[in-house]
Write a protein that holds these residues in place. Structure first.
Motif, PDB file in Angstrom:
ATOM      1  N   GLY A  71       0.866  -1.175   0.000  1.00  0.00           N
ATOM      2  CA  GLY A  71       0.000   0.000   0.000  1.00  0.00           C
ATOM      3  C   GLY A  71       0.903   1.225   0.000  1.00  0.00           C
ATOM      4  N   LEU A  72       0.867   2.002  -1.053  1.00  0.00           N
ATOM      5  CA  LEU A  72       1.788   3.128  -1.231  1.00  0.00           C
ATOM      6  C   LEU A  72       1.041   4.448  -1.083  1.00  0.00           C
ATOM      7  N   ARG A  73       1.425   5.250  -0.100  1.00  0.00           N
ATOM      8  CA  ARG A  73       0.806   6.557   0.088  1.00  0.00           C
ATOM      9  C   ARG A  73       1.341   7.532  -0.936  1.00  0.00           C
ATOM     10  N   VAL A  74       0.432   8.318  -1.474  1.00  0.00           N
ATOM     11  CA  VAL A  74       0.801   9.334  -2.459  1.00  0.00           C
ATOM     12  C   VAL A  74       0.202  10.675  -2.050  1.00  0.00           C
ATOM     13  N   ARG A  75       0.743  11.725  -2.624  1.00  0.00           N
ATOM     14  CA  ARG A  75       0.202  13.070  -2.471  1.00  0.00           C
ATOM     15  C   ARG A  75      -0.313  13.469  -3.850  1.00  0.00           C
ATOM     16  N   GLY A  76      -1.549  13.973  -3.908  1.00  0.00           N
ATOM     17  CA  GLY A  76      -2.142  14.326  -5.197  1.00  0.00           C
ATOM     18  C   GLY A  76      -2.601  13.090  -5.958  1.00  0.00           C
ATOM     19  N   ILE A  77      -3.471  12.320  -5.338  1.00  0.00           N
ATOM     20  CA  ILE A  77      -3.830  11.002  -5.871  1.00  0.00           C
ATOM     21  C   ILE A  77      -4.497  11.069  -7.249  1.00  0.00           C
TER      22      ILE A  77
END
Length: 122
Positions: A71-77
């Motif tokens: 599970g990879l967290r991103v900013r600006g999905i």
């Protein structure tokens, strides 16, 4: 006592390094890390971005992870999903996790990947 996840390893078929470099480097924007000399002959490649480290290891008889996934967290999905889609990756949105926006995709060898971002205010 556990303090952090050092890395996540996914399997890949032998000889798929060029595909992996194009996807994890060019599409996901990760930086390839040099493997230690003692491990370089095993194939595969390693990538990092921020505090995320993914190792792709060559495995004879490879079968992609269809359920298990990082599970990879991103900013600006939204923009990140658009980026993957623009490179031909399938993006499947899933609203089942409270407090998050998330989608699933697959790397070029079929491994499942989850991308998520907390909803503002949650």
């Amino acid at each position: 006592m556990l303090t952090a996840v050092d890395h996540v390893q996914l399997a890949a078929p032998p000889g798929s390094e060029a595909l992996l470099r194009a996807f994890y480097g060019d599409v996901l924007g990760m930086t390839e890390e040099a493997k230690p000399a003692a491990l370089a002959g095993r194939g595969g490649c390693w990538f990092a971005a921020g505090g995320v480290r993914l190792h792709l290891g060559a495995e004879a008889g490879f079968r992609p992870a269809r359920k298990a996934h990082p599970g990879l967290r991103v900013r600006g999905i939204e923009a990140y999903a658009d980026r993957l889609a623009a490179h031909g990756a399938e993006v499947t949105w899933d609203d089942a996790l409270p407090g998050h926006r998330r989608f699933y995709s697959h790397d070029p060898v079929g491994n499942r990947l989850e991308f998520l971002e907390p909803r503002p205010g949650d």
